[in-house]
Design a protein around this motif. Structure first.
Motif, PDB file in Angstrom:
ATOM      1  N   ALA A  16      69.052  -7.829 -27.887  1.00  0.00           N
ATOM      2  CA  ALA A  16      69.818  -8.009 -29.115  1.00  0.00           C
ATOM      3  C   ALA A  16      71.309  -8.046 -28.814  1.00  0.00           C
ATOM      4  N   ALA A  17      72.075  -8.502 -29.803  1.00  0.00           N
ATOM      5  CA  ALA A  17      73.536  -8.502 -29.710  1.00  0.00           C
ATOM      6  C   ALA A  17      74.108  -8.067 -31.052  1.00  0.00           C
ATOM      7  N   ALA A  18      75.234  -7.354 -30.988  1.00  0.00           N
ATOM      8  CA  ALA A  18      75.923  -6.920 -32.209  1.00  0.00           C
ATOM      9  C   ALA A  18      77.421  -7.034 -31.985  1.00  0.00           C
ATOM     10  N   LEU A  19      78.143  -7.420 -33.019  1.00  0.00           N
ATOM     11  CA  LEU A  19      79.587  -7.616 -32.907  1.00  0.00           C
ATOM     12  C   LEU A  19      80.321  -6.745 -33.913  1.00  0.00           C
ATOM     13  N   GLU A  31      67.191 -11.304 -30.185  1.00  0.00           N
ATOM     14  CA  GLU A  31      66.988 -12.592 -29.524  1.00  0.00           C
ATOM     15  C   GLU A  31      65.678 -13.238 -29.961  1.00  0.00           C
ATOM     16  N   GLU A  32      64.658 -12.430 -30.266  1.00  0.00           N
ATOM     17  CA  GLU A  32      63.358 -12.980 -30.640  1.00  0.00           C
ATOM     18  C   GLU A  32      63.424 -13.832 -31.907  1.00  0.00           C
ATOM     19  N   ARG A  33      64.423 -13.594 -32.745  1.00  0.00           N
ATOM     20  CA  ARG A  33      64.555 -14.374 -33.976  1.00  0.00           C
ATOM     21  C   ARG A  33      64.908 -15.826 -33.683  1.00  0.00           C
ATOM     22  N   PHE A  34      65.494 -16.067 -32.527  1.00  0.00           N
ATOM     23  CA  PHE A  34      65.894 -17.418 -32.147  1.00  0.00           C
ATOM     24  C   PHE A  34      64.894 -18.063 -31.199  1.00  0.00           C
ATOM     25  N   THR A  35      64.350 -17.285 -30.267  1.00  0.00           N
ATOM     26  CA  THR A  35      63.430 -17.838 -29.275  1.00  0.00           C
ATOM     27  C   THR A  35      61.990 -17.845 -29.767  1.00  0.00           C
ATOM     28  N   ARG A  36      61.703 -17.053 -30.794  1.00  0.00           N
ATOM     29  CA  ARG A  36      60.348 -16.886 -31.342  1.00  0.00           C
ATOM     30  C   ARG A  36      59.401 -16.252 -30.327  1.00  0.00           C
ATOM     31  N   PHE A  43      68.186 -12.077 -21.536  1.00  0.00           N
ATOM     32  CA  PHE A  43      69.571 -11.964 -21.981  1.00  0.00           C
ATOM     33  C   PHE A  43      69.709 -12.610 -23.361  1.00  0.00           C
ATOM     34  N   PRO A  44      70.338 -11.929 -24.321  1.00  0.00           N
ATOM     35  CA  PRO A  44      70.381 -12.442 -25.705  1.00  0.00           C
ATOM     36  C   PRO A  44      71.448 -13.515 -25.904  1.00  0.00           C
ATOM     37  N   ALA A  45      71.290 -14.621 -25.214  1.00  0.00           N
ATOM     38  CA  ALA A  45      72.287 -15.691 -25.265  1.00  0.00           C
ATOM     39  C   ALA A  45      72.436 -16.261 -26.673  1.00  0.00           C
ATOM     40  N   LYS A  46      71.314 -16.524 -27.324  1.00  0.00           N
ATOM     41  CA  LYS A  46      71.361 -17.123 -28.655  1.00  0.00           C
ATOM     42  C   LYS A  46      71.864 -16.117 -29.691  1.00  0.00           C
ATOM     43  N   ALA A  47      71.447 -14.865 -29.557  1.00  0.00           N
ATOM     44  CA  ALA A  47      71.915 -13.833 -30.487  1.00  0.00           C
ATOM     45  C   ALA A  47      73.416 -13.607 -30.320  1.00  0.00           C
TER      46      ALA A  47
END
Length: 303
Positions: A16-19, A31-36, A43-47
Motif C-alpha cells: 500500500a501507499a499513503a500520502l 496495490e491490489e485495487r489496481f492490479t486485481r 512494490f505499490p507502484a500504481k498505488a
C-alpha cells in the motif's frame, strides 16, 4: 511550502501507499485495487502513482518516504532465531537467506530503483520500526492529543505486542513482548490448522467462530488445552508460547501437526474441505482466548 511524506508498505502482503501533506492524509490505497491481485505483495507502484496524482505532485516534491519497518533489525532477528533453534530450521534457513542476501538487505536500493520509475527525484528514505508504524497510523489520525497505545501483530522486527503512550507528536513505548511469543502468530497457527491460508484467511477463522457451540464441552476442552499446553497467559496479557508445538520460528509451517493432533484429538483440516462442527468449536475456542488476551492487554495499557 507544504511538507509531503509518502508512506510505503511492500514485499510481504497487502502492499500500500499513503500520502500526508503537513500531517494530514491526502490519499491512501492498496496495490491490489489496481492490479486485481488479492493481497498483492509487490512494490505499490500504481498505488503510489495514484496518491501522488491526488495531490498533484511528483516524486521530486516529496520531503520524506517512510518504509514500514527496519530490514536490518528484522534480519538480525532471523539470524538470532535460527541460531537459537539450531539445528532445527536448516531447510527454512536455506530457503530464506538467498532472498535476504540478494534483495532485502539492500532494501533502500530496491526502493530507489522502483521509485525512479515514478519520475525524477530522490527524497530521503526513513525506516521506522514496525510497531511504531502501526502506532502512528492509529494515534496521529485520531482526535486525541494523548492516548494509551496498544499494538498487536504477528511480528515486526522483534516486537509482537507493544504498549505505549502517545502525547502530541511523541510516541513512547513502555512495554514490549518479543518474538517468538505472539498472539498474532498463535491466531495464524489456528488459521492454518483449520485449513485456511495464513495472512489471508484469519478473517475466515474469525467468521467461523460464531458457529461454535458456546458453553459446550468441546469448546471448553479446546480452550483449556490452549491455555494449559500451547501458551502461558499472564494476568497482564503477556504470554509465552510453548515452542514445542509451533514451527513458525524456523520451519516452513505454522505448527507441528502431529503434536496438535495428539493434543486436540483432531487432524488439521485439508484446505477447501467441508467444515465440520469440531473446527467451528476450535475457532470459537481460540477466539475466546484471543479476546481475553486482548482485554487483559488493554487493561494493562490503560493502567
Amino acid at each position: 511550502m507544504p511538507e509531503y511524506i509518502l508512506g510505503i508498505s511492500a514485499y510481504y502482503h497487502d502492499s500500500a501507499a499513503a500520502l500526508l501533506r503537513d500531517g494530514e492524509l491526502v490519499a491512501a490505497a492498496h496495490e491490489e485495487r489496481f492490479t486485481r491481485k488479492k493481497h498483492d505483495p509487490s512494490f505499490p507502484a500504481k498505488a503510489a502513482a495514484y496518491v501522488l496524482a491526488e495531490a498533484g505532485i511528483g516524486l521530486s516534491e516529496l520531503d520524506v518516504i517512510a518504509f514500514y519497518d527496519k530490514p536490518y533489525l528484522k534480519f538480525e532477528r532471523l539470524l538470532e532465531t535460527y541460531h537459537a533453534f539450531a539445528p532445527r530450521g536448516l531447510v527454512s534457513f536455506l530457503s530464506a537467506m538467498p532472498v535476504w542476501i540478494k534483495e532485502k538487505l539492500f532494501m533502500k536500493k530496491m526502493l530507489r530503483e522502483e521509485l525512479a520509475k515514478l519520475g525524477p527525484g530522490s527524497p530521503r528514505i526513513l525506516f521506522p520500526e514496525h510497531h511504531l508504524s502501526h502506532a502512528a497510523s492509529a494515534f496521529y489520525p485520531s482526535p486525541f492529543d494523548e492516548a494509551a497505545i496498544l499494538t498487536i501483530d504477528g511480528v515486526g522486527e522483534w516486537s509482537t505486542t507493544a504498549i505505549g503512550r502517545g502525547c502530541g507528536k511523541d510516541i513512547t513505548f513502555l512495554r514490549e513482548l518479543d518474538f517468538p511469543h505472539s498472539l498474532g502468530l498463535l491466531y495464524s497457527a489456528f488459521t492454518y490448522y483449520c485449513g485456511f491460508k495464513v495472512n489471508s484467511g484469519e478473517y475466515k477463522l474469525m467468521g467461523l467462530a460464531p458457529y461454535g457451540i458456546e458453553g459446550s464441552e468441546p469448546v471448553a476442552r479446546y480452550r483449556d488445552k490452549i491455555l494449559s499446553d500451547l501458551i502461558d497467559l499472564r494476568p497482564d496479557g503477556s504470554m509465552l508460547c510453548n515452542m514445542d508445538y509451533f514451527d513458525y520460528a524456523t520451519g516452513l509451517t505454522m505448527c507441528r501437526d502431529d503434536k496438535w493432533e495428539a493434543l486436540f484429538g483432531l487432524p488439521r483440516r485439508p484446505a477447501e474441505s467441508d467444515l465440520s462442527q469440531p473446527y467451528m468449536d476450535m475457532a470459537l475456542a481460540i477466539q475466546q482466548v484471543t479476546e481475553e488476551t486482548v482485554l487483559r492487554l488493554a487493561r494493562t495499557a490503560r493502567s
